[in-house]
Scaffold this motif. Structure first.
Motif, mmCIF file in Angstrom:
data_model
loop_
_atom_site.group_PDB
_atom_site.id
_atom_site.type_symbol
_atom_site.label_atom_id
_atom_site.label_comp_id
_atom_site.label_asym_id
_atom_site.label_seq_id
_atom_site.Cartn_x
_atom_site.Cartn_y
_atom_site.Cartn_z
ATOM 1 N N ASN A 114 0.925 -1.194 -0.045
ATOM 2 C CA ASN A 114 0.018 -0.018 -0.058
ATOM 3 C C ASN A 114 0.856 1.281 0.057
ATOM 4 O O ASN A 114 1.778 1.400 0.685
ATOM 5 C CB ASN A 114 -0.963 0.005 1.143
ATOM 6 C CG ASN A 114 -2.000 1.041 1.176
ATOM 7 O OD1 ASN A 114 -1.673 2.320 1.022
ATOM 8 N ND2 ASN A 114 -3.139 0.718 1.459
ATOM 9 N N PRO A 115 0.434 2.330 -0.936
ATOM 10 C CA PRO A 115 1.207 3.535 -0.983
ATOM 11 C C PRO A 115 1.477 4.205 0.478
ATOM 12 O O PRO A 115 2.620 4.756 0.943
ATOM 13 C CB PRO A 115 0.731 4.234 -1.874
ATOM 14 C CG PRO A 115 0.056 3.341 -2.676
ATOM 15 C CD PRO A 115 -0.292 2.308 -1.912
ATOM 16 N N ALA A 116 0.407 4.034 1.307
ATOM 17 C CA ALA A 116 0.316 4.622 2.747
ATOM 18 C C ALA A 116 1.527 4.046 3.421
ATOM 19 O O ALA A 116 2.112 4.754 4.342
ATOM 20 C CB ALA A 116 -1.022 4.469 3.329
ATOM 21 N N THR A 117 1.468 2.692 3.467
ATOM 22 C CA THR A 117 2.784 2.039 4.072
ATOM 23 C C THR A 117 4.052 2.476 3.668
ATOM 24 O O THR A 117 4.907 2.691 4.670
ATOM 25 C CB THR A 117 2.661 0.615 3.634
ATOM 26 O OG1 THR A 117 1.374 0.036 4.363
ATOM 27 C CG2 THR A 117 3.692 -0.297 4.552
ATOM 28 N N ALA A 118 4.387 2.541 2.477
ATOM 29 C CA ALA A 118 5.901 3.114 1.925
ATOM 30 C C ALA A 118 5.660 4.588 2.359
ATOM 31 O O ALA A 118 6.934 5.057 2.587
ATOM 32 C CB ALA A 118 5.384 3.241 0.387
ATOM 33 N N ALA A 119 4.971 5.256 2.324
ATOM 34 C CA ALA A 119 4.804 6.863 2.631
ATOM 35 C C ALA A 119 5.095 6.898 4.098
ATOM 36 O O ALA A 119 5.965 7.954 4.717
ATOM 37 C CB ALA A 119 3.394 7.590 2.555
ATOM 38 N N LYS A 120 4.611 5.960 4.982
ATOM 39 C CA LYS A 120 4.917 6.020 6.412
ATOM 40 C C LYS A 120 6.551 5.778 6.593
ATOM 41 O O LYS A 120 7.094 6.344 7.401
ATOM 42 C CB LYS A 120 4.303 4.947 7.308
ATOM 43 C CG LYS A 120 4.239 4.904 8.745
ATOM 44 C CD LYS A 120 3.407 3.882 9.357
ATOM 45 C CE LYS A 120 3.452 3.866 11.045
ATOM 46 N NZ LYS A 120 2.660 2.887 11.455
ATOM 47 N N GLY A 121 6.967 4.820 5.921
ATOM 48 C CA GLY A 121 8.482 4.717 5.878
ATOM 49 C C GLY A 121 9.419 5.924 5.690
ATOM 50 O O GLY A 121 10.291 6.216 6.393
ATOM 51 N N VAL A 122 8.763 6.461 4.444
ATOM 52 C CA VAL A 122 9.741 7.501 3.945
ATOM 53 C C VAL A 122 9.499 8.853 4.950
ATOM 54 O O VAL A 122 10.531 9.402 5.241
ATOM 55 C CB VAL A 122 9.096 8.148 2.691
ATOM 56 C CG1 VAL A 122 9.542 9.306 2.252
ATOM 57 C CG2 VAL A 122 9.406 7.033 1.682
ATOM 58 N N ASN A 123 8.178 8.851 5.488
ATOM 59 C CA ASN A 123 7.719 10.049 6.374
ATOM 60 C C ASN A 123 8.750 9.710 7.763
ATOM 61 O O ASN A 123 9.226 10.829 8.393
ATOM 62 C CB ASN A 123 6.562 10.228 6.696
ATOM 63 C CG ASN A 123 5.844 10.666 5.615
ATOM 64 O OD1 ASN A 123 6.210 11.630 4.837
ATOM 65 N ND2 ASN A 123 4.585 10.359 5.421
ATOM 66 N N GLN A 124 9.025 8.692 8.171
ATOM 67 C CA GLN A 124 9.799 8.261 9.345
ATOM 68 C C GLN A 124 11.312 8.944 8.884
ATOM 69 O O GLN A 124 11.952 9.561 9.994
ATOM 70 C CB GLN A 124 9.924 7.017 9.576
ATOM 71 C CG GLN A 124 10.613 6.587 10.970
ATOM 72 C CD GLN A 124 10.094 7.377 12.253
ATOM 73 O OE1 GLN A 124 9.211 7.153 12.315
ATOM 74 N NE2 GLN A 124 10.892 8.243 12.754
ATOM 75 N N LEU A 125 11.604 8.635 7.778
ATOM 76 C CA LEU A 125 13.168 9.315 7.468
ATOM 77 C C LEU A 125 13.161 10.866 7.418
ATOM 78 O O LEU A 125 14.188 11.412 7.907
ATOM 79 C CB LEU A 125 13.684 8.673 6.226
ATOM 80 C CG LEU A 125 13.953 7.177 6.307
ATOM 81 C CD1 LEU A 125 14.298 6.664 5.063
ATOM 82 C CD2 LEU A 125 15.084 6.624 7.455
ATOM 83 N N VAL A 126 12.056 11.323 7.035
ATOM 84 C CA VAL A 126 12.205 12.902 7.012
ATOM 85 C C VAL A 126 12.116 13.355 8.517
ATOM 86 O O VAL A 126 12.882 14.359 8.926
ATOM 87 C CB VAL A 126 10.726 13.205 6.249
ATOM 88 C CG1 VAL A 126 10.534 14.915 6.595
ATOM 89 C CG2 VAL A 126 10.774 12.969 4.904
ATOM 90 N N THR A 127 11.221 12.582 9.614
ATOM 91 C CA THR A 127 11.273 13.097 10.707
ATOM 92 C C THR A 127 12.612 12.927 11.411
ATOM 93 O O THR A 127 13.064 13.705 12.143
ATOM 94 C CB THR A 127 10.323 11.947 11.666
ATOM 95 O OG1 THR A 127 8.858 12.430 11.116
ATOM 96 C CG2 THR A 127 10.134 12.288 12.952
ATOM 97 N N ASP A 128 13.407 11.823 11.231
ATOM 98 C CA ASP A 128 14.941 11.670 11.464
ATOM 99 C C ASP A 128 15.748 12.576 10.968
ATOM 100 O O ASP A 128 16.687 12.469 11.303
ATOM 101 C CB ASP A 128 15.088 10.354 11.341
ATOM 102 C CG ASP A 128 14.207 9.151 12.188
ATOM 103 O OD1 ASP A 128 13.534 9.437 13.226
ATOM 104 O OD2 ASP A 128 14.256 8.051 11.823
#
Length: 119
Positions: free
Chosen positions: A43-57
């Protein structure tokens, strides 16, 4: 993908791995969440969650309307975090077992040198 860990975490670790091995250099655009989702069949939302975690970090940054890019100090940040985890996950238990066996730091160093020679 590894069945034991959340998919979003695996996506983030895959991107971090590409940063560490030099496949993704500073200021390089990373694949979009839709590209990651299609590639991994998730699901694109799952991929987005991983990418957004890297933005947060602070590993990735967003260019509005363009996509996500690798931060200048991303490699250092990933190395720092993974080295900390290595110490916690491997070195700390190693030293605890060494103490139980009556080994001191010099004994452990000697064992590492002995076993690190390709035995």
């Amino acid at each position: 993908m590894d069945e034991g860990r959340p998919l979003f975490q695996q996506i983030a670790e895959q991107i971090e791995g590409a940063i560490l091995d030099g496949s993704l250099a500073a200021d390089t655009q990373v694949p979009s969440t839709n590209e990651l989702a299609a590639f991994h069949r998730i699901n694109p939302a799952t991929a987005a969650k991983g990418v957004n975690q890297l933005v947060t970090d602070g590993i990735l940054y967003k260019k509005r309307g363009i996509g996500m890019f690798v931060a200048q100090d991303a490699r250092r940040r990933v190395l720092d975090r993974r080295r900390e985890a290595f110490g916690r996950d491997f070195v700390e238990p190693l030293l605890a077992e060494a103490r139980r066996l009556g080994l001191d730091a010099e004994d452990v160093k000697n064992l590492i040198e002995k076993w690190g020679e390709g035995r």
